[in-house]
Design a protein around this motif. Structure first.
Motif, PDB file in Angstrom:
ATOM      1  N   ARG A 115       0.824  -1.204   0.000  1.00 27.77           N
ATOM      2  CA  ARG A 115       0.000   0.000   0.000  1.00 27.77           C
ATOM      3  C   ARG A 115       0.864   1.263   0.000  1.00 27.77           C
ATOM      4  NH1 ARG A 115      -3.222   1.271   5.346  1.00 27.77           N
ATOM      5  NH2 ARG A 115      -1.067   1.711   5.921  1.00 27.77           N
ATOM      6  N   ASN A 116       1.992   1.159   0.720  1.00 25.51           N
ATOM      7  CA  ASN A 116       2.844   2.352   0.849  1.00 25.51           C
ATOM      8  C   ASN A 116       3.668   2.615  -0.411  1.00 25.51           C
ATOM      9  OD1 ASN A 116       1.913   2.738   3.417  1.00 25.51           O
ATOM     10  ND2 ASN A 116       3.584   1.572   4.385  1.00 25.51           N
ATOM     11  N   GLY A 117       3.964   1.576  -1.217  1.00 22.35           N
ATOM     12  CA  GLY A 117       4.850   1.790  -2.367  1.00 22.35           C
ATOM     13  C   GLY A 117       4.213   1.496  -3.700  1.00 22.35           C
ATOM     14  N   ALA A 118       2.884   1.471  -3.827  1.00 23.74           N
ATOM     15  CA  ALA A 118       2.220   1.089  -5.084  1.00 23.74           C
ATOM     16  C   ALA A 118       1.461   2.279  -5.666  1.00 23.74           C
ATOM     17  CB  ALA A 118       1.267  -0.051  -4.811  1.00 23.74           C
ATOM     18  N   ASP A 119       1.044   2.061  -6.930  1.00 20.11           N
ATOM     19  CA  ASP A 119       0.228   3.119  -7.551  1.00 20.11           C
ATOM     20  C   ASP A 119      -1.154   3.127  -6.904  1.00 20.11           C
ATOM     21  OD1 ASP A 119      -1.350   1.090  -8.686  1.00 20.11           O
ATOM     22  OD2 ASP A 119      -0.047   0.992 -10.452  1.00 20.11           O
ATOM     23  N   GLU A 120      -1.969   4.097  -7.303  1.00 18.62           N
ATOM     24  CA  GLU A 120      -3.256   4.311  -6.675  1.00 18.62           C
ATOM     25  C   GLU A 120      -4.169   3.093  -6.773  1.00 18.62           C
ATOM     26  OE1 GLU A 120      -5.942   6.112  -4.368  1.00 18.62           O
ATOM     27  OE2 GLU A 120      -3.925   6.811  -4.841  1.00 18.62           O
ATOM     28  N   GLU A 121      -4.230   2.448  -7.958  1.00 15.42           N
ATOM     29  CA  GLU A 121      -5.120   1.302  -8.166  1.00 15.42           C
ATOM     30  C   GLU A 121      -4.726   0.123  -7.292  1.00 15.42           C
ATOM     31  OE1 GLU A 121      -8.389  -0.612  -9.515  1.00 15.42           O
ATOM     32  OE2 GLU A 121      -7.807   1.461  -9.985  1.00 15.42           O
ATOM     33  N   LYS A 122      -3.433  -0.175  -7.285  1.00 18.14           N
ATOM     34  CA  LYS A 122      -2.951  -1.290  -6.459  1.00 18.14           C
ATOM     35  C   LYS A 122      -3.122  -0.981  -4.977  1.00 18.14           C
ATOM     36  CE  LYS A 122       0.396  -3.319  -9.662  1.00 18.14           C
ATOM     37  NZ  LYS A 122       1.808  -3.684  -9.870  1.00 18.14           N
ATOM     38  N   ALA A 123      -2.894   0.272  -4.621  1.00 21.24           N
ATOM     39  CA  ALA A 123      -3.051   0.661  -3.210  1.00 21.24           C
ATOM     40  C   ALA A 123      -4.492   0.493  -2.756  1.00 21.24           C
ATOM     41  CB  ALA A 123      -2.597   2.105  -3.018  1.00 21.24           C
TER      42      ALA A 123
END
Length: 929
Positions: A731-739
């Motif tokens: 969640r901390n290091g992903a793009d918006e969709e993956k987060a």
């Protein structure tokens, strides 16, 4: 195909067990057997008796027997107070060797004869009742079951057309053919309020009260009930005849289910119409015709005068005067046509076996049969229920035949065919002196079982002699047979048994009576005859578990059969072991009885009255010191009952009834009796040890059972925690969709984890408790309630005295010596014992002496103890009725006792509320089902 079928049949015959064939002339119907003397002489020739060299020296049998009536053989045919042959086999095995001669005087249904044959002994069966010897003959005769089936199928083909006509009806669902399964007849009574005449079947159930204020089930008028009035219909009031009210039929046209019912007042108009047209129509058709087959024309007990009782079993409320009146006309017709066809069977063995089957259900097909799913009638009486069920005769006979197959197959295991059955008077045996090796007898119980009257219907139908009753050994007021007559005839019968028995050999007398006077007579008869009684101190009995109606409802009635062993002395042997001095007065004899009661209850506190009575009878008869006495009066002098409800399940007591069968009375020595406290303490100690052993075993089981789930939870929690950590990093290091997806997954996993952690915590607490051997009350109660020997207090009191209550609401045993010492010290104070004894006196209304009343300070301490120990009922009782004077207490103590009382009241109310809630919940579940 036919050849294959025959081959299969031949293969089956290769492995078929040989059927033992009985001796020629072993049974002679309702007459004395002319071959009995020859049978005995052959035995004597084969086993000559030499008194000089007789080394027979067998001690008395000393093992109480607990057995069952639920066996294929036992259930083949009803008989009054019969004993399971399996129990008698143990006596025969102990006292005799294979080839020995064992007679059964008063043979009844032949239990002794069958037991002897199965043990490879020779047997003689003697009874004055022809019905008894006929039943014995068939119980002891092996038959070829395959050939018997063939004969039964031929019988069915012969009677089927007429049976079909008798029970034909119509299905109200498809309009096709149907067969009547059973018809319920109900007695009509008149309502004293609205004067309507009503079948009892239609009455509304309600709860009324007895004259003493106890609850009882009552029947009420349905017409008054509609107006909100409860008007009891008394079954003791005038009767206006029985009428058909319900029919159960079997559809022959393919309806599912095949069975259905309809009533005379059915709410369904079509069912009501079919009931009137086809069910009542068939009954009317039969009533108009004459029965073309023989049936017994006998008046009951051959008494022609209808204005006088025909026997002791006659009652005004069941005033039938002839055998045929016991049956509806349809069943009378069906029984007679089947019996007529049975008589045409050529092979006597098959004819008698099928007649035996027919006879076994004869009374079940009478108006004595109660309206319940399990076919049956009240044994040992001619009671006619107000609602009776008259079943299809052939269906009942055929079903019984199928059930009896396993019994006939079991009879094949007899070890010899050496049997002779004779219908004759036991008082004059055609048997040589000193020729019998052992006797097991179950003689008539004075007036307790009217064998002659109860067998009369059987004997009338079977065509036997029905004029033998002057020779019956019985107490019967109607026939002017007194207790003195019974005693004289019994004395003659036992003298014959003494004469034919070999010196030094044994007679076992099985007896079932609650009359202290009758037991005294039995003792005197055996002593006067010359027998020596064995000196065992413990009562021997045969306990079958199943109880008759009287055994269930009566408090003191023998619920088991006592057995006392008597020995015929050898020549020159002194008979000092039997001492009837006659010197004791009533007072000294009563002291003997009281001593036995005290000793027994010291060893067996909490036993029921029948067990105590058994012990008194057994001890005194063995000592030759039995006299008539008032057992009940003596018992209450030294003992007191504790009443506990019979439970349907763990939480639900049986409904109260008029006879008190919903309660169990357990007896304990009064507190004033010497040794009472020590006895109670010993029972409580033993019960506590059993509970602790159960706790440890059950907790070990629960830990083992939960281990797999415990390991799975730990693994799942660990796995989910790791996944949550990964999602946090994603969640901390992903793009918006993956987060976004990670947040959704994390939210879902958190919920799953929370559920798992909740279950884990709950299991952690449970396992922590189990490691301490701590269990909930429900676990313990399920184990405790079936125990036979229990202290007089409640389970909650026992747990408080011996165990510790945990923070989780469970009970655990003491862990360290200091805890055990603490509990022991508290028990030694005997606070609870005094408290409970005082409460029992308050509840029963007994007068309490001033010196036995606690002072106000003690009373306050008791009420606090009740609150702390969960004895809320006793706490409330002490406060309200114990004589507490608040004005004489210190202010602080007065406030405390008021608070303790209020806690008891609230906890009782909460318990009632919880109980009510559970009952409503169970009621809702039943409705949903």
């Amino acid at each position: 195909m036919a050849r294959k079928k025959n081959d299969t049949k031949n293969q089956k015959n290769l492995f078929k067990q040989d059927i033992p064939k009985m001796l020629e002339g072993y049974y002679s119907g309702d007459k004395p057997n002319p071959n009995l003397c020859v049978f005995i002489e052959a035995h004597i020739k084969e086993n000559p008796y030499d008194p000089q060299n007789d080394d027979y020296d067998v001690p008395a049998f000393d093992k109480p027997i607990e057995t069952t009536k639920a066996t294929a053989i036992y259930n083949m045919h009803t008989y009054w107070s019969k004993k399971p042959h399996d129990a008698i086999r143990q006596y025969i095995r102990h006292y005799t060797e294979p080839g020995d001669m064992v007679p059964g005087p008063f043979c009844g249904s032949g239990g002794t004869a069958l037991a002897a044959l199965m043990e490879g002994r020779k047997a003689i069966a003697i009874d004055r009742s022809p019905a008894a010897t006929f039943i014995t003959k068939n119980y002891c005769t092996p038959v070829d079951v395959d050939k018997l089936r063939e004969a039964f199928e031929e019988l069915e083909a012969e009677v089927r057309p007429e049976i079909d006509w008798l029970y034909e009806t119509r299905c109200d669902r498809c309009g096709g053919k149907a067969t009547t399964g059973y018809t319920v007849y109900s007695q009509i009574f008149q309502c004293p309020r609205c004067l309507e005449k009503i079948p009892l079947f239609d009455c509304v159930d309600a709860i009324g009260t007895t004259a003493k204020g106890k609850p009882k089930k009552i029947k009420t008028c349905p017409y008054c009930h509609e107006k909100g009035i409860v008007e009891e219909i008394s079954t003791r009031s005038e009767k206006f005849g029985a009428v058909p009210v319900l029919v159960s039929y079997i559809c022959e046209g393919g309806c599912k289910p095949k069975r259905d019912k309809r009533r005379h007042n059915d709410p369904d108009i079509k069912k009501r119409m079919y009931f009137e047209k086809y069910d009542l129509g068939k009954i009317r058709e039969i009533e108009k015709k004459d029965i073309p087959y023989w049936y017994p024309p006998h008046k009951m007990m051959n008494v022609e005068d209808d204005s006088i009782p025909w026997g002791d079993e006659w009652r005004l409320g069941r005033n039938f005067r002839s055998v045929k009146e016991l049956f509806t006309k349809r069943n009378l017709w069906a029984l007679s046509v089947i019996l007529s066809a049975i008589k045409t069977i050529i092979i006597p063995l098959q004819r008698d076996a099928i007649k035996f089957c027919w006879n076994s259900v004869l009374l079940n097909l009478s108006r004595m049969t109660t309206n319940r799913d399990r076919l049956g009638f009240l044994k040992g009486t001619y009671y006619l229920p107000q609602n009776c069920r008259c079943t299809n005769v052939w269906g009942t006979v055929a079903n019984k035949f199928r059930m009896m197959i396993s019994g006939w197959e079991a009879i094949h295991s007899i070890g010899t065919n050496a049997l002779n059955i004779s219908t004759e008077d036991v008082r004059s045996l055609n048997v040589k002196s000193n020729s019998i090796d052992y006797i097991f007898t179950d003689p008539p119980y004075a007036d307790k079982e009217q064998y002659g009257e109860l067998n009369f219907v059987w004997e009338a139908w079977l065509g036997f002699d029905t004029h033998w009753h002057d020779e019956e050994i019985i107490v019967n007021k109607v026939r002017d047979k007194t207790e003195a007559d019974w005693a004289n005839m019994m004395r003659q019968a036992m003298a014959e048994c003494y004469r034919v028995l070999k010196p030094g050999h044994w007679l076992s007398l099985c007896y079932h009576d609650t009359s202290e006077g009758t037991w005294a007579l039995v003792q005197d008869i055996m002593a006067e005859t010359g027998f020596i009684v064995d000196q065992e101190s413990e009562a021997l009995f045969i306990d079958t578990g199943q109880k008759s109606y009287n055994q269930k409802v009566a408090d003191k009635v023998n619920k088991r059969d006592l057995v006392i062993n008597f020995r015929k002395p050898k020549p020159g042997e002194a008979r000092h072991s039997v001492s009837i001095t006659g010197d004791e007065n009533a007072e000294t004899f009563s002291q003997k009885v009281l001593t036995i009661i005290r000793e027994y209850l010291n060893e067996h506190p909490g036993h029921t009255k029948d067990r105590i009575f058994d012990a008194v009878v057994s001890r005194l008869v063995r000592k030759g010191q039995m006299e008539a006495h008032d057992f009940d009066t003596l018992l209450v002098q030294v003992a007191e009952p504790v009443v506990e409800p019979r439970m349907k399940d763990l939480f639900t007591p049986e409904q109260p009834d008029l006879f008190g069968t919903h309660e169990i009375k357990r007896w304990y020595l009064k507190d004033t009796e010497e040794g009472a406290e020590e006895s109670d303490r010993a029972v409580a100690d033993a019960a506590a040890r059993k509970i602790e052993t159960f706790m440890k075993k059950q907790c070990k089981h629960e830990l083992k059972k939960s281990q797999l789930r415990w390991d799975q939870l730990k693994h799942k929690i660990k796995t989910l925690s790791a996944k949550l950590a990964e999602l946090k990093m994603l969640r901390n290091g992903a793009d918006e969709e993956k987060a976004k997806r990670a947040r959704q997954d994390r939210s879902r996993l958190k919920r799953e984890l929370a559920q798992l952690e909740k279950e884990h915590e709950k299991m952690r607490i449970e396992r922590s408790e189990w490691k301490k051997n701590a269990l909930h009350y429900t676990y313990i109660s399920e184990f405790y309630f079936p125990l036979q020997s229990k202290p007089r207090g409640k389970l909650a009191e026992l747990l408080e005295d011996y165990f510790y209550f945990t923070e989780q609401g469970n009970w655990r045993p003491p862990v360290i010596d200091e805890e055990r010492t603490e509990k022991q010290a508290r028990r030694a104070q005997a606070v609870r014992r005094r408290l409970q004894s005082y409460c029992r006196s308050l509840e029963s209304g007994d007068a309490i002496a001033n010196d036995q009343r606690p002072d106000n300070t003690t009373m306050a301490e008791w009420i606090r103890h009740c609150k702390r120990s969960g004895l809320y009922e006793q706490g409330k009782l002490l406060y309200e009725k114990g004589g507490l004077n608040l004005d004489n207490l210190a202010e602080e103590t007065m406030v405390n006792v008021e608070e303790d009382y209020q806690v008891c009241v609230r906890m009782l109310a909460r318990g009632e509320s919880s109980k009510s809630g559970k009952e409503k919940k169970r009621s809702r579940k039943k409705k949903l089902k």
